[in-house]
Each structure stands twice: as C-alpha cells, then as structure tokens.
Enzyme design. Structure first.
Site, PDB file in Angstrom:
ATOM      1  N   SER A  65     -15.232  43.667 -22.632  1.00  0.00           N
ATOM      2  CA  SER A  65     -14.847  44.785 -21.770  1.00  0.00           C
ATOM      3  C   SER A  65     -15.187  46.155 -22.358  1.00  0.00           C
ATOM      4  O   SER A  65     -16.338  46.481 -22.530  1.00  0.00           O
ATOM      5  CB  SER A  65     -13.355  44.646 -21.468  1.00  0.00           C
ATOM      6  OG  SER A  65     -12.964  45.591 -20.523  1.00  0.00           O
ATOM      7  N   ASP A 276     -15.600  50.596 -16.601  1.00  0.00           N
ATOM      8  CA  ASP A 276     -15.822  50.154 -17.983  1.00  0.00           C
ATOM      9  C   ASP A 276     -16.869  49.044 -18.032  1.00  0.00           C
ATOM     10  O   ASP A 276     -17.466  48.692 -17.003  1.00  0.00           O
ATOM     11  CB  ASP A 276     -14.505  49.759 -18.659  1.00  0.00           C
ATOM     12  CG  ASP A 276     -13.914  48.498 -18.059  1.00  0.00           C
ATOM     13  OD1 ASP A 276     -14.280  48.152 -16.913  1.00  0.00           O
ATOM     14  OD2 ASP A 276     -13.094  47.846 -18.719  1.00  0.00           O
ATOM     15  N   GLU A 370      -2.425  50.388 -14.698  1.00  0.00           N
ATOM     16  CA  GLU A 370      -2.246  50.954 -16.025  1.00  0.00           C
ATOM     17  C   GLU A 370      -2.922  52.325 -16.007  1.00  0.00           C
ATOM     18  O   GLU A 370      -3.885  52.538 -15.251  1.00  0.00           O
ATOM     19  CB  GLU A 370      -2.905  50.064 -17.079  1.00  0.00           C
ATOM     20  CG  GLU A 370      -2.224  48.710 -17.177  1.00  0.00           C
ATOM     21  CD  GLU A 370      -2.817  47.845 -18.283  1.00  0.00           C
ATOM     22  OE1 GLU A 370      -2.101  47.571 -19.241  1.00  0.00           O
ATOM     23  OE2 GLU A 370      -3.989  47.454 -18.179  1.00  0.00           O
ATOM     24  N   ARG A 498       2.299  51.076 -30.609  1.00  0.00           N
ATOM     25  CA  ARG A 498       2.206  49.610 -30.517  1.00  0.00           C
ATOM     26  C   ARG A 498       0.847  49.168 -31.054  1.00  0.00           C
ATOM     27  O   ARG A 498      -0.099  49.977 -31.084  1.00  0.00           O
ATOM     28  CB  ARG A 498       2.381  49.113 -29.075  1.00  0.00           C
ATOM     29  CG  ARG A 498       1.400  49.706 -28.097  1.00  0.00           C
ATOM     30  CD  ARG A 498       1.561  49.125 -26.698  1.00  0.00           C
ATOM     31  NE  ARG A 498       0.893  47.845 -26.557  1.00  0.00           N
ATOM     32  CZ  ARG A 498      -0.421  47.691 -26.345  1.00  0.00           C
ATOM     33  NH1 ARG A 498      -1.230  48.740 -26.257  1.00  0.00           N
ATOM     34  NH2 ARG A 498      -0.949  46.496 -26.221  1.00  0.00           N
ATOM     35  N   SER A 500      -2.624  47.356 -30.783  1.00  0.00           N
ATOM     36  CA  SER A 500      -3.521  46.981 -29.691  1.00  0.00           C
ATOM     37  C   SER A 500      -3.740  45.472 -29.690  1.00  0.00           C
ATOM     38  O   SER A 500      -3.770  44.836 -30.743  1.00  0.00           O
ATOM     39  CB  SER A 500      -4.861  47.696 -29.878  1.00  0.00           C
ATOM     40  OG  SER A 500      -5.860  47.055 -29.126  1.00  0.00           O
TER      41      SER A 500
END
Ligand code: G16
Length: 543
Positions: A65, A276, A370, A498, A500
């Site tokens: 991705s 993307d 998101e 956080r 990834s």
C-alpha cells in the site's frame, strides 16, 4: 493433508529466513520485500485452509500500500470481501514465524483445532499491486496454494478494493462464476451516471478533477473508470506510473506532510486529489491565492457523505439509523461538527479498517473513515431491502421517490467491501455537484484544529502498548502520565501515541487550539516517546 502434500511442503524451496519475528499487523504482513518469500508461501498454505474452513473463495492481496517501493506485504481477504477475522491473525503470525521443522505439525494443529475438512476443492483469488518484487512473491504464494492442492484465480495487477470486491461477488454469484472487473466498473459507473440525472450544474462545481495516483495501480483504475462514466467527470491523472511508487506523492505523503505531491498543479483553487499505492485511500486538497495548502482528509469525506445522506433520509422519510465511525486520529473539530451540528452518533475505534468496518455494520447506514482517507459507507441488508421495497410504493410523493432512488444509486456506486479511492471519488464528486460546491465551500463546513502527525524511530516499537481505542498508553510505564502533563499545558490539547502496524515506527498525534503551538506540542510528545521507548536515530528536534 495427504502424503504427497506433506512431501511437497517438506521439500519446498521456501525455507524460513533467519529474521526477527514478523506480525500480521494493521493490514497483513509488511516488511522489506527480500525477507518475505517464506511468509508468502505460508500464507498460500493458510489461505487454502481458511478457504476449506469457510467453504468459500478466499482472497490474497499482494501489496504494501502506502509503504515505499522496497517493501511488500500480503493480507488475506475473507469471503464477503472483509479483512481476515481477527482471531486468525494470531494463527497467521504463528505460521509465518514457525521454524521449518515445526511447519507440518503446526498445519495439523490448525486443521484439527478448527475441524477443517481437507478433501474439499478450493480456489484462492489473488491480486497484486505494481511493485517490482510482486511477481517473485506471487510465485511463492502460488506454490503454497498448490502444495495443499488449491486452485488459483489470479487477477493480476488490480487495486486492493477491486480484490475485495471480486472475492465478495465471486462468493455470492449464484452460479459460482468468477466475477469480473468489468462488472465492478459498470456497477460504480452506472450508479454515478444515474444519480446525476439530466440536471446540469455549472456554477461553482467544475466537472474536472486532477488526481495524483502515487505512481501505483490506481492510475490504471482511474483511466478505466473514465470509460464507464463518459464525460460526466473528466479525471486527469498524474503520477501515473512514470515515477517511483509513493515517493513524494500519494495520499499518505499529502496527508502526513500537508503539502502538494510531485508534479501537482499549484493553480489556486483547482480541485486536486491523491490516492495511495493500492488505491484504497483518498484525500482532496487545493492551494489558495496565497499559495497556502488546504487538505480535505478522510474526516472531511465522512462529514460530506453524512450531510448528503442525512438530507436524502429526511427527504425520503425512510426510517433508517445513520452513524459515523472514526478513530482517535479524527480531528476533534470534525467529531464536534458531527455530534453538535449534524447530530449524528459517532463511535471511536482503534486504527485499522477491520475495526471501523465491524463497528459501522451496527448502523442501518454506517459511514466510516480514517483521517488518512481510508473509508466507505455500509448499508445493512435490511436497509437495502427497505429502500428497494419503498421504490415500488405508489403512495410516496415524487420528492420521496427521487430521494429513495438516489440512495439506491449510492448503494450501487459505493464499494461496500472496503474503502475504495475510485468509488469514494465518485461519491465526493456526486455530492459536490449536487450541492454545486467548489472545494472551498466544502471546507467551510467547519475549521480543523491545528494538528501534527509524527513518526519516531525506536529500538523495538512493541514496547509501546495502548488501550481505550488507541487513546491511552499502557507501557512504557510513566509515559502516559508525562503525556497528560504536556497536554494540560495546551488549550484544547489532545495527544496520543501508538506503534504502527504497517511501519517500524511509533506514531505521535497532537492537536490544539493555537496554530503557533502545535509544532512545539508535537515535538514535546515525540521527545517523551523517544526517551521512554529507547529512541534510535536522530532525536525529533525539528519538524
Ligand atoms: C493500513 C490500514 C489502515 C491504517 C493504515 C495505517 O492502510 O488498512 O486501516 O490506517 O494501514 O496503519 P498504522 O498506523 O498501523 O501503520 P494501508 O493504506 O497502508 O493499507
């Protein structure tokens, strides 16, 4: 497994490499492509087991991705086109990491624990993005599938959402025939043309869009969809494969760096978009006459869709519950707008499409996005049934009927299996045209709080563990308390960290009221992470 299958696996050329433990992360395995062959082989084996268990075709998507060209990855797609069931992620991780001597007994364990009937013939559906490493890795996956006597249906180079769609539709086709890309383009394109009707809009909305395709597979898909939407919208594709994949371009670059991608027009107020590397994310943007960059991210797409669907539901008088799902990365101003202006319920779940998708199924119509541009709209089967039945109700007024048929067109135009940049472009363009909005009017709905997203390199990203939909850090001990103290110094401050699940970094997100404070705030939190989690490489000292 029969003796020849066992022999084939034992003699396979795909031996485990001596690498660190690799995890099935946010969207499957991702790493440098040269260490992945044995992982792909084993995912071929696992896909066959999952397919036999589910008595349905399972998908394998080969993509990393938004990651750089040098990475690659693989994920399994479940029968309805959804992400692999979370309880199987651990099984996938164990299978990817077991040493070669333990492989056969682990396979037996998976078969026995799940009561898998091994005699059933199965087919695995495969797609891949444009990475140079993909053909070699594809061979490894196919070897795994064939070792357990599975069949392969390889769709070649396609977008990730196309693979999700093909898995779902192939499993629901009454005659079990394989679905086609043509059916995908027709479904989206026809819905887009129908909902437009005959009305011409030519004031603020311009039917001309410039799309940065990240030099990935989405470039082909954008050119293909153009053939199915005639001249209703002209899509001008740039970064269409002549440059390096995701390098200084693409939705992740534009979102995280808040600047124009390579080769972009900088004409004021021109409506631009970036997708993307595998075409499952979408963001819009423009520059104003002061050359200031303006980003319309996933939160903006979610709120735009919510405004439109809310209006259609009111016009149609259909009693359907609308809800929105976000993650902690959603800008606080968007959440406030959804709750207090649109008055639509909103849920916050951990990062990862699988979490958003699952939550969105709880609403009659669930919108999930998101902030990074990954999302879609889900319509419950019962909601679709009600919409279809209402279309034949002769008691309804013309305006009610028009609104209902538009909702039905949306059902067709939207790829409900997963976030799909191509389908999301059609959705955004439909709404902007209906409202006759330029991108500036779209942006005026609310004002984003200033925010920053940073990456921090640490020795082992697993030392950072989180809870409460990723909003609170559990370890390293003491880090969250220090973050809280920092947050307290900034008006409307919010921050969380956080690890990834797709890159070897810790992500840091901050937002606050004052644009002049946001960089300092981000650096303070990034430095806390660097210190508490044994940062490596350059200390985050400037942005
Ligand atoms: C994948 C997931 C997304 C997630 C993103 C980043 O996207 O599908 O849900 O937001 O990774 O995840 P993380 O912050 O854990 O790295 P993509 O577009 O890279 O496949």
């Amino acid at each position: 497994m029969n003796p020849s299958e066992i022999e084939s696996i034992q003699n396979s050329q795909y031996k485990r490499l001596n690498i660190d433990r690799i995890e099935y992360g946010t969207a499957g395995f991702r790493a440098r492509s040269e260490v992945l062959e044995h992982v792909f082989y084993r995912m071929g084996l696992l896909a066959v087991l999952r397919s036999k268990l589910k008595n349905a075709n399972i998908g394998l998507m080969i993509t990393a991705s938004h990651n750089p060209e040098s990475d690659n990855g693989i994920k399994l797609v479940d029968p309805h086109g959804e992400m692999l069931e979370i309880s199987w992620e651990g099984i996938a991780t164990d299978l990817a990491n077991i040493n070669d001597e333990g492989l056969i007994s682990l396979l037996w364990q998976i078969i026995n624990d799940n009561g898998i009937e091994m005699s059933m013939p199965v087919t695995i559906i495969i797609g891949r993005d444009t990475r140079k490493s993909s053909p070699l890795l594809l061979n490894a996956a196919i070897s795994g599938i064939k070792a357990l006597s599975g069949n392969v249906k390889d769709f070649g180079i396609i977008t990730t959402p196309q693979l999700h769609y093909l898995v779902a539709t192939t499993n629901t086709n009454a005659d079990k025939s394989f679905s086609s890309l043509e059916s995908y383009y027709k479904k989206l394109g026809n819905g887009f043309k129908r909902i437009r009707g005959e009305t011409q809009y030519s004031n603020k909305y311009k039917a001309n869009l410039y799309v940065d395709a990240a030099n990935g597979v989405g470039a082909n898909a954008l050119k293909d969809i153009q053939k199915y939407i005639d001249s209703v919208l002209t899509i001008n594709v740039f970064n269409d494969g002549n440059g390096e994949l995701n390098y200084n371009c693409g939705a992740d670059f534009v979102k995280t760096r808040s600047k124009l991608p390579l080769n972009s027009s900088n004409k004021p107020y021109v409506r631009l978009a970036s997708i993307d590397g595998d075409a499952d994310r979408l963001v819009y943007f423009y520059v104003d006459d002061q050359n200031k960059f303006h980003l319309m991210d996933g939160d903006r797409i979610a709120t735009l869709a919510a405004v439109y669907l809310k209006e259609l539901l009111e016009e149609s008088n259909l009693s359907l519950k609308l809800g929105i799902v976000q993650t902690a990365y959603a800008n606080g101003a968007s959440t406030n707008y959804i709750l207090n202006v649109l008055k639509i319920p909103v849920a916050c779940v951990p990062t990862g499409v699988k979490h958003l998708h699952a939550k969105a199924t709880e609403y009659d119509i669930g919108i999930y996005f998101e902030a990074n541009g990954h999302g879609t709209v889900l319509f419950k089967d019962t909601a679709i049934k009600l919409i279809q039945e209402s279309l034949t109700n002769t008691q309804l007024s013309t305006s009610e009927k028009t609104a209902i048929s538009k909702i039905m067109d949306l059902v067709d135009m939207i790829n409900q299996t997963v976030g799909d940049a191509i389908s999301d472009i059609l959705l955004v363009e439909t709404i902007l045209r209906t409202k006759d909005w330029s991108i500036v009017e779209w942006e005026q709905s609310y004002t984003d709080l200033p925010n920053k997203l940073l990456k921090v390199n640490v020795k082992d990203r697993n030392v950072v563990t989180v809870t409460d939909a990723n909003r609170r850090c559990v370890t390293p001990k003491g880090l969250q308390e220090k973050i809280n103290e920092t947050i307290a110094r900034y008006e409307k401050g919010r921050a969380f960290v956080r690890s990834s699940g797709t890159e070897d970094v810790i992500r840091v997100y901050v937002e606050c009221e004052s644009p002049s404070d946001v960089d300092k705030f981000a650096l303070e939190v990034a430095n806390l992470v660097y210190n508490f989690a044994n940062g490596i490489g350059p200390r985050p000292e400037s942005l």
